[in-house]
Design a protein around this motif. Structure first.
Motif, short mmCIF file in Angstrom:
data_model
loop_
_atom_site.label_atom_id
_atom_site.label_comp_id
_atom_site.label_asym_id
_atom_site.label_seq_id
_atom_site.Cartn_x
_atom_site.Cartn_y
_atom_site.Cartn_z
N ARG A 125 -10.79 -11.97 9.12
CA ARG A 125 -10.03 -11.73 7.88
C ARG A 125 -9.24 -10.42 7.96
N PRO A 126 -8.33 -10.32 8.93
CA PRO A 126 -7.62 -9.05 9.13
C PRO A 126 -6.45 -8.82 8.19
N HIS A 127 -6.06 -9.86 7.44
CA HIS A 127 -4.88 -9.73 6.59
C HIS A 127 -5.27 -9.84 5.12
N PRO A 128 -4.54 -9.15 4.24
CA PRO A 128 -4.90 -9.16 2.82
C PRO A 128 -4.49 -10.45 2.13
N GLY A 129 -5.21 -10.77 1.06
CA GLY A 129 -4.78 -11.85 0.19
C GLY A 129 -3.66 -11.38 -0.71
N GLY A 130 -3.06 -12.31 -1.46
CA GLY A 130 -1.96 -11.96 -2.35
C GLY A 130 -2.34 -10.87 -3.33
N GLY A 131 -1.50 -9.86 -3.45
CA GLY A 131 -1.75 -8.78 -4.38
C GLY A 131 -2.68 -7.71 -3.88
N GLN A 132 -3.26 -7.90 -2.69
CA GLN A 132 -4.17 -6.91 -2.12
C GLN A 132 -3.42 -6.02 -1.13
N PRO A 133 -3.80 -4.76 -1.02
CA PRO A 133 -3.09 -3.88 -0.08
C PRO A 133 -3.36 -4.28 1.36
N VAL A 134 -2.40 -3.95 2.24
CA VAL A 134 -2.56 -4.22 3.66
C VAL A 134 -3.83 -3.52 4.15
N LYS A 135 -4.52 -4.15 5.07
CA LYS A 135 -5.77 -3.56 5.55
C LYS A 135 -5.49 -2.38 6.47
N ALA A 141 -0.41 0.36 11.73
CA ALA A 141 0.73 -0.25 12.42
C ALA A 141 2.03 0.01 11.68
N THR A 142 1.99 0.01 10.35
CA THR A 142 3.18 0.27 9.55
C THR A 142 3.65 1.71 9.72
N TRP A 143 2.71 2.63 9.78
CA TRP A 143 3.09 4.04 10.02
C TRP A 143 3.71 4.20 11.40
N ILE A 144 3.11 3.57 12.41
CA ILE A 144 3.65 3.67 13.77
C ILE A 144 5.06 3.10 13.81
N ALA A 145 5.27 1.94 13.18
CA ALA A 145 6.60 1.34 13.15
C ALA A 145 7.60 2.27 12.47
N ASN A 146 7.18 2.90 11.38
CA ASN A 146 8.05 3.81 10.64
C ASN A 146 8.47 5.01 11.48
N GLN A 147 7.65 5.40 12.44
CA GLN A 147 7.97 6.53 13.31
C GLN A 147 9.07 6.19 14.31
N SER A 148 9.47 4.93 14.36
CA SER A 148 10.63 4.52 15.16
C SER A 148 11.80 4.11 14.28
N SER A 149 11.67 4.31 12.97
CA SER A 149 12.73 3.90 12.05
C SER A 149 14.02 4.64 12.39
N GLY A 150 15.13 3.88 12.44
CA GLY A 150 16.41 4.45 12.81
C GLY A 150 16.73 4.29 14.29
N ARG A 220 6.56 -7.00 0.78
CA ARG A 220 6.98 -8.24 0.15
C ARG A 220 6.79 -8.12 -1.36
N VAL A 221 7.89 -8.19 -2.07
CA VAL A 221 7.86 -8.03 -3.52
C VAL A 221 7.07 -9.16 -4.17
N SER A 222 7.17 -10.39 -3.64
CA SER A 222 6.51 -11.54 -4.26
C SER A 222 4.99 -11.47 -4.19
N THR A 223 4.46 -10.77 -3.18
CA THR A 223 3.00 -10.65 -3.05
C THR A 223 2.52 -9.22 -3.22
N THR A 224 3.45 -8.31 -3.52
CA THR A 224 3.16 -6.89 -3.77
C THR A 224 2.27 -6.29 -2.69
N GLN A 225 2.68 -6.47 -1.43
CA GLN A 225 1.89 -5.92 -0.33
C GLN A 225 2.77 -5.79 0.91
N VAL A 226 2.34 -4.94 1.82
CA VAL A 226 2.97 -4.85 3.13
C VAL A 226 2.45 -5.99 3.99
N MET A 227 3.36 -6.63 4.72
CA MET A 227 2.99 -7.70 5.64
C MET A 227 3.48 -7.30 7.03
N THR A 228 2.57 -7.28 8.00
CA THR A 228 2.94 -6.97 9.37
C THR A 228 3.50 -8.23 10.04
#
Length: 275
Positions: A125-135, A141-150, A220-228
């Motif tokens: 169960r590594p991924h959140p359900g709808g409305g739950q924050p990313v695990k 992973a989102t922070w690491i991706a952001n460090q390459s933004s641009g 994702r606005v529809s599920t109010t969560q970050v999706m990798t």
């Protein structure tokens, strides 16, 4: 007879009018959604995904797991602890693991080897359900991706094992299977396709792939969560009614490698904003 023909003609005209109205309404709705997205992009700090970027950085630097150490010695391909620009060069082959890995799979490996976590627990169960924050793994992973933004996608993917993975990903992208006889290409190999009000990106075309692949991970606005990207693939497999795709599996890495290859040269803007 004249009455029947007249009635049939009226029905046809009415039906065409309804279709025309529906198309116009859909177009207006899509424009409104695009205006909403543009408003969020114009104020980058309005992106809720940035909260998970901050959380991911804190998790990277916090001593955790059975060994009670941080991830600051995790090598993402540029040397232990070097994060900036690393996402732009992933997936890649890692000699220590003897495997091609994307960012989430590499994090799984580091969390096992450095922090002592049980990988079987991490992929349960590594991924959140709808409305739950990313695990936690997804936030890092989102922070690491952001460090390459641009920056631009620049994964070389030129070693033998990397080429094999990309080739497998391309084959999987176009292979039809499952009860619906679907493939990734069913939705993503032509221009102008859509599902409900959502436009479907033409990922088989590198020019189009360069525009959208770099937005993942995305809020994702529809599920109010970050999706990798790993989570996005799981959701696609579910919609095709295929067996659940395990995080870090060979199939998931192959598809991500193929999409990254398609997006070479495209800008990274993670976390992006999606419907």
């Amino acid at each position: 007879m004249r009455f029947s023909r007249a009635l049939a003609a009226a029905v046809c005209i009415g039906a065409l009018s309804v279709v025309g109205i529906a198309i116009a309404q859909d177009a207006d709705t899509e424009k409104a959604i695009e205006r909403y997205r543009q408003m969020l992009k114009e104020d980058p700090w309005s992106n809720p995904g940035l909260l998970d970027v901050d959380r991911g950085e804190a998790l990277w630097k916090t001593a955790r797991g059975p060994k009670n150490v941080t991830l600051e010695q995790c090598d993402l391909g540029k040397g232990p602890g070097k994060v900036e620009g690393a996402f732009a060069e992933l997936p890649r082959y890692f000699k220590d693991a003897d495997r091609v890995m994307d960012v989430e799979t590499r994090l799984l490996w580091c969390m096992e080897k450095l922090q002592g976590f049980n990988p079987a627990d991490l992929v349960k169960r590594p991924h959140p359900g709808g409305g739950q924050p990313v695990k936690e793994l997804g936030a890092i992973a989102t922070w690491i991706a952001n460090q390459s933004s641009g920056q631009k996608f620049a994964a070389k993917l030129d070693q033998p094992k990397e080429k094999e993975v990309v080739a497998l990903g391309e084959e999987l992208f176009f292979r039809r299977s499952g009860p619906f006889d679907f493939s990734c290409a069913t939705c993503h190999s032509a221009e102008g396709l859509r599902i409900r009000l959502q436009g479907l990106p033409y990922l088989a075309d590198p020019k189009e792939a360069r525009k959208v692949v770099g937005e993942w991970p995305a809020y994702r606005v529809s599920t109010t969560q970050v999706m990798t990207m790993q989570h996005r693939l799981v959701d696609c497999y579910w919609q095709m009614r295929l067996p659940e795709l395990q995080l870090g599996s060979d199939v998931s890495i192959a598809l991500i490698a193929y999409l990254t290859k398609q997006a070479t040269g495209g800008e990274i803007t993670a976390p992006g904003l999606k419907r």
